[in-house]
Design an enzyme around this catalytic site. Structure first.
Site, mmCIF file in Angstrom:
data_model
loop_
_atom_site.group_PDB
_atom_site.id
_atom_site.type_symbol
_atom_site.label_atom_id
_atom_site.label_comp_id
_atom_site.label_asym_id
_atom_site.label_seq_id
_atom_site.Cartn_x
_atom_site.Cartn_y
_atom_site.Cartn_z
ATOM 1 N N THR A 27 1.073 -1.308 0.017
ATOM 2 C CA THR A 27 0.125 0.044 0.015
ATOM 3 C C THR A 27 0.923 1.364 0.206
ATOM 4 O OG1 THR A 27 -1.569 -1.066 1.220
ATOM 5 C CG2 THR A 27 -1.794 0.896 1.074
ATOM 6 N N LYS A 139 4.616 -8.907 3.956
ATOM 7 C CA LYS A 139 3.109 -8.540 3.705
ATOM 8 C C LYS A 139 2.326 -9.116 3.020
ATOM 9 C CE LYS A 139 1.868 -3.776 3.485
ATOM 10 N NZ LYS A 139 1.312 -3.211 4.669
ATOM 11 N N GLU A 172 3.852 -4.395 17.062
ATOM 12 C CA GLU A 172 3.497 -3.447 15.974
ATOM 13 C C GLU A 172 2.023 -2.744 16.115
ATOM 14 O OE1 GLU A 172 3.660 -5.714 12.310
ATOM 15 O OE2 GLU A 172 2.181 -7.012 12.987
#
Lengths: 269, 269
Positions: A27, A139, A172
């Protein structure tokens, strides 16, 4: 959105991206007509594909298709999904892989400006991240942990959730990487067993190197986080958000985070 | 295949099933024109949806759509995928969920008959399953562990791979559940931290109850597995496959597994 180079809003219902979450994504931020840090995102895409034994589309083709996608647009969010396409007997890899690529352009985020300036309020998620070293850092499209974590709150003033692992280590944000500053030193969680290693995490490390500030990667407890001088989240869409409030602890100012924020926003090559 | 009740081979490229693996599925056997154990599969679908905070389509609607799908077909494999549909800001759940349903009919498996009779050769996977109690047991669309495990071998004489967890406990096959028989007792791995609890696993437990055979659920080591009198895999598509060979150990006969196999094949209500 272009799907495998053709304008379409759909993909095959046999695509392994749907069947198994068998793919990866990025992204990115479109700003002033330019996709920020595209070469670096492409490099990560290649690395993630390699780790998943997945064919990564060539840089020239993707760059050209992205150029068409954003043509005439100034600002927004660009997403690339690469899946393993169709085929294979059940889970087994197809003999001849033909990756699918799905590119999309979305409006820029409409987060309140004070998330950037004053900072955000953070939820500590009950959902714990599993340890899976084989997939850590990547990811990929298996994001149920993030979905279930994000389902834990819906008050609009909480901008991000913090994820711990099954041992209670801080890892995270649900969609961002995390740093703390303590005694003039940056510390960010070790992502070798879970979590996603984003490119803004790398960039903060570069900032530290340029500015001769120590940046350690280590296991972090929630208790240690609460004692931080500053705390902040980064990702490619939001940039940097200082933490203003977590578990009743308030951080009134984030002077170093603000310096890093400015650098991240200016250095968009 | 019907997608949300309409004949189509595609789904929206914005479906959360693709974006995040945000959904669940069932794979069932069509035999003599009848989907085996549909009520039981539907019950699992409901349970899995509930665990994922996902709206499960109603039984009447799904049953009717499945009836149309298999109409005129005698044998095959039927797959149902339920996803969270479109919407939501990033990972956050959509305010109004509208699940997607994707039904498909595939040809019956073409596995050699000797997999059922003589038994199969098994690969012990290097890929280890992560512990994620929040998702354990659920047949969800985050299946990268299975994909990467199945990528470890491609010799056709190896019919299944056995998955251990990160602590080295034996958990399951890449697409099946596992039982061992030792001293007249059935033992199957504990799936409270990882693995998928299939309906054939439940049925084997029922067989044990009916036949007054003890069936324990416990942590199993590979060493213990190698000492088993018999070893077998079950799932709704393959039925029951005895293990003939694993890590050079040979099981020449599987008399109890054969009894269970016969019962599973006859009791298809």
């Amino acid at each position: 959105m272009p799907v495998n180079g053709v304008l379409s809003n759909s993909i095959s219902a046999n695509d392994r991206g749907l069947l198994y979450g068998d793919g990866v994504f990025r992204t990115m931020r479109l700003s002033q007509g330019k996709i920020q840090h595209w070469p670096r995102h492409y490099q990560k895409l290649q690395q993630d594909c390699a780790a998943m034994l997945l064919d990564c589309p060539g840089s020239n083709m993707l760059t050209a298709e992205l150029g068409q996608l954003v043509s005439g647009h100034e600002n927004g969010v660009v997403k690339i999904i690469i899946t393993r396409g169709q085929g294979g007997r059940g889970y087994a890899l197809p003999a001849n892989q033909a990756s699918s690529r799905i590119l999309s352009l979305m409006p820029p985020p409409d987060s309140p400006e004070y998330f950037r300036t004053k900072g955000i309020k953070v939820h500590v998620c009950n959902m714990r991240l599993a340890h899976q070293p084989r997939l850590a850092g990547i990811k990929h499209l298996n994001r149920l942990e993030n979905v279930l974590a994000a389902a834990e709150w819906n008050n609009a003033d909480v901008a991000e959730g913090i994820l711990l692992d099954i041992e209670g280590n801080v890892i995270e944000g649900t969609r961002s990487n995390l740093f703390m500053i303590s005694n003039g030193e940056l510390i960010t969680p070790d992502l070798s067993r879970c979590g996603v290693a984003g490119i803004q995490r790398e960039r903060v490390m570069e900032w530290a190197a340029i500015h001769s500030m120590s940046c350690k990667v280590e296991q972090l407890s929630l208790a240690k986080l609460l004692e931080a001088d500053e705390l902040f989240f980064v990702n490619s869409v939001i940039g940097l958000w200082p933490v203003h409030e977590m578990l009743s602890r308030i951080w009134a100012n984030s002077p170093v985070a603000k310096q890093i924020q400015k650098w991240l926003e200016l250095e968009v090559a």
